[in-house]
Design a protein around this motif. Structure first.
Motif, PDB file in Angstrom:
ATOM      1  N   SER A  22       0.826  -1.218   0.000  1.00  0.00           N
ATOM      2  CA  SER A  22       0.000   0.000   0.000  1.00  0.00           C
ATOM      3  C   SER A  22       0.860   1.267   0.000  1.00  0.00           C
ATOM      4  N   ALA A  23       2.099   1.171   0.526  1.00  0.00           N
ATOM      5  CA  ALA A  23       3.019   2.311   0.490  1.00  0.00           C
ATOM      6  C   ALA A  23       3.804   2.346  -0.826  1.00  0.00           C
ATOM      7  N   GLN A  24       3.497   1.426  -1.712  1.00  0.00           N
ATOM      8  CA  GLN A  24       4.113   1.311  -3.037  1.00  0.00           C
ATOM      9  C   GLN A  24       5.620   1.052  -2.975  1.00  0.00           C
ATOM     10  N   LYS A  25       6.055   0.315  -1.954  1.00  0.00           N
ATOM     11  CA  LYS A  25       7.442  -0.130  -1.851  1.00  0.00           C
ATOM     12  C   LYS A  25       7.598  -1.517  -2.459  1.00  0.00           C
ATOM     13  N   LEU A  26       6.463  -2.201  -2.585  1.00  0.00           N
ATOM     14  CA  LEU A  26       6.404  -3.530  -3.201  1.00  0.00           C
ATOM     15  C   LEU A  26       5.248  -3.552  -4.189  1.00  0.00           C
ATOM     16  N   ALA A  27       5.413  -4.365  -5.230  1.00  0.00           N
ATOM     17  CA  ALA A  27       4.290  -4.650  -6.114  1.00  0.00           C
ATOM     18  C   ALA A  27       3.422  -5.690  -5.411  1.00  0.00           C
ATOM     19  N   PRO A  28       2.151  -5.771  -5.758  1.00  0.00           N
ATOM     20  CA  PRO A  28       1.278  -6.755  -5.099  1.00  0.00           C
ATOM     21  C   PRO A  28       1.852  -8.180  -5.167  1.00  0.00           C
ATOM     22  N   ILE A  29       1.702  -8.881  -4.058  1.00  0.00           N
ATOM     23  CA  ILE A  29       2.238 -10.239  -3.922  1.00  0.00           C
ATOM     24  C   ILE A  29       1.072 -11.182  -3.657  1.00  0.00           C
ATOM     25  N   ARG A  30       1.010 -12.235  -4.444  1.00  0.00           N
ATOM     26  CA  ARG A  30      -0.017 -13.257  -4.195  1.00  0.00           C
ATOM     27  C   ARG A  30       0.454 -14.130  -3.032  1.00  0.00           C
ATOM     28  N   GLU A  31      -0.495 -14.681  -2.294  1.00  0.00           N
ATOM     29  CA  GLU A  31      -0.164 -15.497  -1.123  1.00  0.00           C
ATOM     30  C   GLU A  31       0.765 -16.655  -1.461  1.00  0.00           C
ATOM     31  N   GLU A  32       0.564 -17.261  -2.628  1.00  0.00           N
ATOM     32  CA  GLU A  32       1.389 -18.424  -2.991  1.00  0.00           C
ATOM     33  C   GLU A  32       2.817 -18.032  -3.362  1.00  0.00           C
ATOM     34  N   GLU A  33       3.071 -16.724  -3.552  1.00  0.00           N
ATOM     35  CA  GLU A  33       4.421 -16.276  -3.876  1.00  0.00           C
ATOM     36  C   GLU A  33       5.290 -16.079  -2.637  1.00  0.00           C
ATOM     37  N   LEU A  34       4.681 -15.967  -1.481  1.00  0.00           N
ATOM     38  CA  LEU A  34       5.414 -15.775  -0.235  1.00  0.00           C
ATOM     39  C   LEU A  34       5.565 -17.126   0.454  1.00  0.00           C
ATOM     40  N   HIS A  35       6.786 -17.529   0.686  1.00  0.00           N
ATOM     41  CA  HIS A  35       7.056 -18.820   1.313  1.00  0.00           C
ATOM     42  C   HIS A  35       7.884 -18.616   2.567  1.00  0.00           C
ATOM     43  N   SER A  36       7.601 -19.407   3.587  1.00  0.00           N
ATOM     44  CA  SER A  36       8.436 -19.375   4.791  1.00  0.00           C
ATOM     45  C   SER A  36       8.926 -20.786   5.083  1.00  0.00           C
ATOM     46  N   GLU A  37      10.139 -20.829   5.601  1.00  0.00           N
ATOM     47  CA  GLU A  37      10.745 -22.110   5.974  1.00  0.00           C
ATOM     48  C   GLU A  37      11.364 -21.966   7.350  1.00  0.00           C
ATOM     49  N   MET A  38      11.291 -23.027   8.131  1.00  0.00           N
ATOM     50  CA  MET A  38      11.919 -23.024   9.449  1.00  0.00           C
ATOM     51  C   MET A  38      13.421 -23.173   9.269  1.00  0.00           C
ATOM     52  N   ILE A  39      14.167 -22.370   9.991  1.00  0.00           N
ATOM     53  CA  ILE A  39      15.615 -22.551   9.945  1.00  0.00           C
ATOM     54  C   ILE A  39      16.133 -23.113  11.262  1.00  0.00           C
ATOM     55  N   ALA A  40      15.211 -23.532  12.124  1.00  0.00           N
ATOM     56  CA  ALA A  40      15.600 -24.122  13.406  1.00  0.00           C
ATOM     57  C   ALA A  40      16.391 -25.410  13.205  1.00  0.00           C
ATOM     58  N   ASN A  41      16.110 -26.124  12.122  1.00  0.00           N
ATOM     59  CA  ASN A  41      16.844 -27.359  11.865  1.00  0.00           C
ATOM     60  C   ASN A  41      18.320 -27.081  11.621  1.00  0.00           C
ATOM     61  N   ILE A  42      18.618 -25.887  11.133  1.00  0.00           N
ATOM     62  CA  ILE A  42      20.002 -25.525  10.851  1.00  0.00           C
ATOM     63  C   ILE A  42      20.679 -25.006  12.112  1.00  0.00           C
ATOM     64  N   TRP A  43      19.995 -24.117  12.840  1.00  0.00           N
ATOM     65  CA  TRP A  43      20.618 -23.414  13.961  1.00  0.00           C
ATOM     66  C   TRP A  43      20.390 -24.084  15.303  1.00  0.00           C
ATOM     67  N   GLY A  44      19.518 -25.051  15.377  1.00  0.00           N
ATOM     68  CA  GLY A  44      19.324 -25.754  16.638  1.00  0.00           C
ATOM     69  C   GLY A  44      17.900 -25.682  17.140  1.00  0.00           C
ATOM     70  N   ARG A  45      17.575 -26.603  18.023  1.00  0.00           N
ATOM     71  CA  ARG A  45      16.222 -26.700  18.565  1.00  0.00           C
ATOM     72  C   ARG A  45      15.889 -25.467  19.390  1.00  0.00           C
ATOM     73  N   GLY A  46      14.692 -24.972  19.204  1.00  0.00           N
ATOM     74  CA  GLY A  46      14.214 -23.859  19.992  1.00  0.00           C
ATOM     75  C   GLY A  46      14.432 -22.496  19.369  1.00  0.00           C
ATOM     76  N   VAL A  47      15.182 -22.417  18.262  1.00  0.00           N
ATOM     77  CA  VAL A  47      15.406 -21.135  17.603  1.00  0.00           C
ATOM     78  C   VAL A  47      14.176 -20.820  16.758  1.00  0.00           C
ATOM     79  N   MET A  48      13.502 -19.743  17.111  1.00  0.00           N
ATOM     80  CA  MET A  48      12.284 -19.334  16.412  1.00  0.00           C
ATOM     81  C   MET A  48      12.654 -18.337  15.310  1.00  0.00           C
ATOM     82  N   ALA A  49      13.227 -18.852  14.248  1.00  0.00           N
ATOM     83  CA  ALA A  49      13.635 -18.011  13.126  1.00  0.00           C
ATOM     84  C   ALA A  49      13.152 -18.673  11.843  1.00  0.00           C
ATOM     85  N   PHE A  50      12.720 -17.838  10.911  1.00  0.00           N
ATOM     86  CA  PHE A  50      12.108 -18.345   9.695  1.00  0.00           C
ATOM     87  C   PHE A  50      12.632 -17.579   8.496  1.00  0.00           C
ATOM     88  N   GLU A  51      12.819 -18.295   7.409  1.00  0.00           N
ATOM     89  CA  GLU A  51      13.275 -17.665   6.175  1.00  0.00           C
ATOM     90  C   GLU A  51      12.091 -17.477   5.243  1.00  0.00           C
TER      91      GLU A  51
END
Length: 160
Positions: A54-83
């Protein structure tokens, strides 16, 4: 001979009980907390991206274009970080500015929803890294809800 068989059976039963109890009391609750945190961060990132569109810093993004992945498997158990990654052609500002925009908007989102980090009144969501790889913009978001994630951020800051 019977004693050896009993010892072997006892070891197998002990191993099975240990694995079952570890799954029930460690693995499963940890996975549930991680999935709850991922949902919270996904909601925050989706809302922030809508604000940036809405601030025109990004073009519209469809929901299926945004993906998140857990990176806790890389950095260790309990790390709440997502890519997260989204198409680079949607980004209308330089990547360095994008990191600052995301951080600011995530801090505002946290304030609006009264979501704070484990440390008093500090932002709950931190952009730990942002980069472009091929045709996608990748960024990591840490949710500072537990001590393990706070220590992870401290370690990252020491690396810089």
């Amino acid at each position: 001979m019977i004693l050896i068989i009993q010892i072997i059976i006892g070891l197998i039963v002990a191993f099975a009980i240990y694995n079952l109890s570890h799954y029930l009391f460690v693995t499963r609750p940890s996975r549930k907390r991680l999935l709850m945190a991922q949902r919270t961060v996904n909601n925050a990132v989706a809302e922030v991206l809508k604000q940036l569109v809405s601030a025109q810093k990004l073009a519209p993004i469809r929901e299926e274009e945004l993906h998140s992945e857990m990176i806790a498997n890389i950095w260790g158990r309990g790390v709440m970080a997502f890519e997260y990654h989204l198409p680079i052609d949607r980004v209308k500002v330089p990547i360095s500015d994008m990191k600052e925009l995301l951080a600011d908007e995530l801090a505002k989102y946290g304030d609006q929803h009264k979501i704070y980090a484990r440390r008093k009144k500090s932002p709950a969501f931190v952009i730990t890294d942002i980069w472009q790889l091929d045709d996608r913009l990748h960024f990591d978001v840490a949710y500072l809800i537990n001590l393990t994630t706070v220590e992870y951020i401290d370690d990252l800051n020491r690396l810089h």
